[in-house]
Structure formats: C-alpha cells, structure tokens
Design a protein around this motif. Structure first.
Motif, PDB file in Angstrom:
ATOM      1  N   VAL A 134     -16.856  15.934   9.417  1.00  0.00           N
ATOM      2  CA  VAL A 134     -15.683  14.831   9.846  1.00  0.00           C
ATOM      3  C   VAL A 134     -16.024  14.359  11.208  1.00  0.00           C
ATOM      4  O   VAL A 134     -15.985  15.121  12.041  1.00  0.00           O
TER       5      VAL A 134
ATOM      6  N   GLY B 235     -14.428  11.975  14.213  1.00  0.00           N
ATOM      7  CA  GLY B 235     -13.237  11.674  14.711  1.00  0.00           C
ATOM      8  C   GLY B 235     -12.337  12.466  14.963  1.00  0.00           C
ATOM      9  O   GLY B 235     -11.651  13.209  14.083  1.00  0.00           O
TER      10      GLY B 235
ATOM     11  N   GLY C  82      -8.632  12.102  11.553  1.00  0.00           N
ATOM     12  CA  GLY C  82      -9.647  12.890  11.448  1.00  0.00           C
ATOM     13  C   GLY C  82      -9.434  14.244  11.449  1.00  0.00           C
ATOM     14  O   GLY C  82      -9.818  15.228  10.883  1.00  0.00           O
TER      15      GLY C  82
ATOM     16  N   LEU D 159     -15.919  19.416  12.585  1.00  0.00           N
ATOM     17  CA  LEU D 159     -15.276  18.100  13.439  1.00  0.00           C
ATOM     18  C   LEU D 159     -15.618  17.865  14.562  1.00  0.00           C
ATOM     19  O   LEU D 159     -15.796  18.680  15.368  1.00  0.00           O
TER      20      LEU D 159
ATOM     21  N   ASP E 240     -16.574  14.666  17.654  1.00  0.00           N
ATOM     22  CA  ASP E 240     -15.849  13.575  18.134  1.00  0.00           C
ATOM     23  C   ASP E 240     -16.576  13.260  19.504  1.00  0.00           C
ATOM     24  O   ASP E 240     -16.861  14.279  20.339  1.00  0.00           O
TER      25      ASP E 240
ATOM     26  N   TRP F  45     -15.946   9.602   7.799  1.00  0.00           N
ATOM     27  CA  TRP F  45     -16.123   8.736   9.054  1.00  0.00           C
ATOM     28  C   TRP F  45     -14.489   8.355   9.287  1.00  0.00           C
ATOM     29  O   TRP F  45     -14.140   7.533   8.609  1.00  0.00           O
ATOM     30  N   THR F  46     -13.964   8.782  10.282  1.00  0.00           N
ATOM     31  CA  THR F  46     -12.650   8.417  10.755  1.00  0.00           C
ATOM     32  C   THR F  46     -12.762   8.037  12.145  1.00  0.00           C
ATOM     33  O   THR F  46     -11.759   8.389  12.973  1.00  0.00           O
TER      34      THR F  46
END
Length: 453
Positions: A167, A169, A174, A204, A206, A263-264
């Motif tokens: 994931v 974001g 996210g 996760l 970012d 994708w967030t």
C-alpha cells in the motif's frame, strides 16, 4: 419570466449538502435546481476501507439521492466534462455517452478529486486505487482471491508473491486501508491450513518522513506502533520506482514480489477545473473566501476542487480536502447562492477544524477530537461515532450500525462476489480521467451547437 437555473456539479459531501440546503431554503417557484452526477448516490468516502475489508456492505455507504419523494432537484445522470464560463454552459457526457449542453444562471462546482498519480513506469497499469465504491469492492475480491490462488499453487515463488501486499500512501486512506485489509487476511488465513501465515506480508510506504503528520508526534507514533505490532512493514521516505504485474520496485532498491499494489498517495482536483481556463492554485480553482470565482458572476466552487482560503488559520492557508470542510462549505455556498439570487451580501467561509479520527479496525484507533488525544477503545468510539453521525439518512445509519454489530459478534466473512471475475481492472479503469475536454474543445463544442440551433 423563466426561473433562474442553478446547476450543481458533483454529488459528494459538498454538492449534496449544497443541493439539500437550496431545496430547504428556496421556494419551488424561486429557482430550478439541477444536479449532475454519474451515480445517483452520495458516497461516504471515509468508510471505503471498511467496505474493502468486508466490515461494511457497499450499499451501507452509498446513500441514494432518489430515496426521498420530497426532493425536487432534477438529476442528470452523467459527468460534467467542460464548462464555458462566457456562454454559461456546462458540457455533460451522459451515462449513454451522449454529449449535451446544460445552460445555467448559477453554477456550483463541486466535482471533487481524482487519485494523484506520477509518471512512474507501470503505475496506472498495475496499481489499484481506493477512491470509488467499485474499487473498494474489486480490491476485496482481489485480496481474497490471492489467498485462494496461493492455496492452489504448487509454486513456492508464486505463493509468496500472492501473499505480499503493498500500500502506497501514509495518509488516512492508505493507513486505514492497510490496517483494515491486514486484519482481513490475518483472520482469513486461519481458514487455509495449507498456507503459512508467516508468508502474508503487508507493506505500507510513504515518501514523507512521518505517518499522518496531522495527528502530531505522539498519536502518529501510536498509530505506527499499532501497525508494526500487527506485522505491517512501514517504510518512510520511500516510494515506488516502477511497478510490474508480479513485482514492485521501491526507490530504495528493494524489489517486492507482489500481485497487489494499492495506490493512495493523495488526490488532485477533478480535471473539470482545467476546462475553465481560470486561475488555479496547485490545480484547485482559486476562489474568494465567499467561494465565488472573481470576475465571473454566478460561479461558485468548493470542496476538493477549490482552493478555499482557510480564514481560521490565516497566513494564506487553504482548506484541506476533507469531508469536514466539504460538508460545511456545501451549506455555506448554498446560502451565498441564495444571497446572490436575492441581491444580498455574500459571507466568507470560516470554520475551525474539529479534529481527526483514524479507525485502524477492531478495537484499534487513534483520534484527536478538539485537540484531545485518544487511543484504543475511546478513540474507536469517537471515530465510529463521528462517522455514524455524519451519515445523511437514518437508513444509512441503521445499515452501518447493523454491519458493525454483526462484524463484532460474528467476525469476518471471506466471500468473493466474483466482481469483474477474470477481467483485470486497475487504477486507470475506474476514474475516467480521459473523458474531459480542453478549454478550446469546450468553446468549439458550445459554439458549434449554438450555430446548429
């Protein structure tokens, strides 16, 4: 004399709140109200991760706009693909792919946002988004099918790749998506005796140095600790270098074998805003504090697509694209449209943030209502209480509460609906970003139609 025509574009939080207030405060003979939306429902976006994880059913958070008999707004089923400010015409592509012109006297632009993407090789071809009801339902089917396919596979490499999930974001969408779906796979794998639970890995990532920085240092750290305790691998300062059908390459050089990339990484204003040829701020339409477009009589914009000055913060700050602001802006802009219609003064929008809530599934949550930091069950009660109260109808509230209670008592279910079975669908297939016209095409279409008439 014909009644003034008020056209509202978009049925998100901002658009629907605006329409409902216009209906309540305007008499039927005072104006005609029209709403343009591809779907005749208002989607409660903050609860999408719970639809993806199966805690809530899709119809629980899709509130019908046609349910009540008392509403008099005309709904045009389609999407606005261009606006000619000079001619006061909105160009609409209907759900039958017909292109029609809708004239207006007042227009309220609340088309929302789309998923923000970057020029990363393979991203739009291989990533899923989390912006629409269809995407959430599709992702749920996809994640459960990965467990089924891994269980059926004799190839250890294929099995490992199907059981890794990425994931991108570290914002609210996210973080909640990773948290909710990790709980789903953790519970589901117990029903697959041939699968090693240790093979299931959630990543996760970012590019920012912190997860959900708006929460502050302590709550952000608490959220990270909860996710890491569950086994979610969190990588900050990292993004995607390229995406393929069976692996994802991170910018730090790691290659993760996976069939699931969600994708967030933020949103951008709807492409409709670019068709106006007006001034923008980071893609959002630059409006006055009253949410009207300077120099264009009868044009208002709000929500994710408008750069509304945040007067409560000052220093040139803009209101963030949150449901909290969109709801209040919708009511406020309706009052300003009515004031404009009746020749009264417009009022600037001022709203102080009420706080933040993050539901991490189960009894895990972090919340910051009115600046008070909460964790665990108290935070979960605040998070779900806020979402529940924000749902617009009693039917939606009943459905959501029933779903929550059923999930708490009976646990998760792992049923695949077969949605789009055997038809791969990725981020590019859900948001129709190629449907919009350029400003030149809008003008040419409107002028051409006028000549034919």
């Amino acid at each position: 004399m014909t009644r003034p025509r008020i056209l509202v574009v978009g049925a998100g939080f901002a658009g629907v709140e605006c329409v409902r207030r216009l209906e309540r405060k305007l008499s039927p003979d005072e104006a005609d109200v029209t709403l343009v939306t591809p779907f005749a429902y208002q989607l409660y976006l903050p609860l999408l991760p719970q639809v993806a994880s199966g805690v809530l059913t899709p119809q629980s958070i899709a509130v019908s706009l046609r349910r009540s008999k008392k509403y008099r707004t005309r709904i045009i089923p389609g999407g606005a693909i261009g606006v000619d400010l000079k001619s006061k015409v909105c160009v609409i592509r209907t759900i039958t792919d017909q292109i029609v012109n809708e004239p207006y006297d007042y227009i309220v632009l609340a088309p929302g946002s789309i998923t923000r993407t970057f020029d990363i090789p393979g991203l739009t071809d291989h990533a899923f988004g989390m912006k629409t009801l269809a995407e959430a339902a599709y992702i749920r089917d996809h994640v459960i099918s990965q467990l089924d396919l891994a269980d059926a596979s004799q190839d250890p490499d294929e099995r490992a790749s199907r059981l890794q999930f990425v994931v991108v974001g570290g914002g609210y969408a996210g973080t909640e998506t990773a948290a909710c779906l990790q709980r789903l796979t953790h519970a589901a794998v117990k029903r697959y005796p041939r699968l090693d639970p240790g093979l299931i890995k959630w990543h996760l990532i970012d590019i920012a140095p912190k997860l959900m920085p708006e929460l502050g240092e302590k709550l952000g750290s608490s959220a990270q600790e909860i996710l890491r305790r569950r086994g979610i691998d969190i990588s900050l300062g990292v993004s995607i270098a390229k995406a393929g059908p069976e692996e994802v390459t991170f910018t730090d050089g790691r290659v993760i074998p996976t069939r699931t990339l969600i994708w967030t990484a933020g949103v951008v204003a709807s492409p409709l805003i670019a068709t106006l040829g007006a001034e923008t701020v980071k893609g959002r339409l630059a409006v006055a504090p009253e949410m009207n477009l300077p120099g264009n009589d009868g044009v208002f914009a709000l929500g994710d697509s408008a750069a509304v000055p945040d007067l409560a913060k000052g220093d040139g700050a803009m209101c963030p694209p949150t449901a909290q602001h969109a709801l209040r802006q919708g009511r406020h802009v309706a009052d300003n449209v009515i004031a404009s219609l009746r020749g009264g003064p417009l009022r600037p929008y001022v709203h102080k943030d009420l706080g933040l809530v993050v539901d991490l599934g189960g009894t895990d949550a972090v919340s910051k209502p009115l600046g008070i930091e909460l964790r665990g069950l108290p935070a979960q009660a605040v998070a779900r209480g806020y979402h529940w109260s924000a749902l617009r109808t009693n039917v939606a509230k009943t459905r959501v509460m029933t779903n929550w209670l059923l999930n708490a008592v009976a646990g998760d279910d792992f049923v695949r609906t077969g949605f789009q079975a055997r038809k791969p669908a990725r981020l590019k297939d859900f948001e129709y970003t190629d449907a919009y016209l350029t400003p030149e095409q809008v003008r040419a279409h409107v002028e051409g139609t006028a000549r034919q008439e």
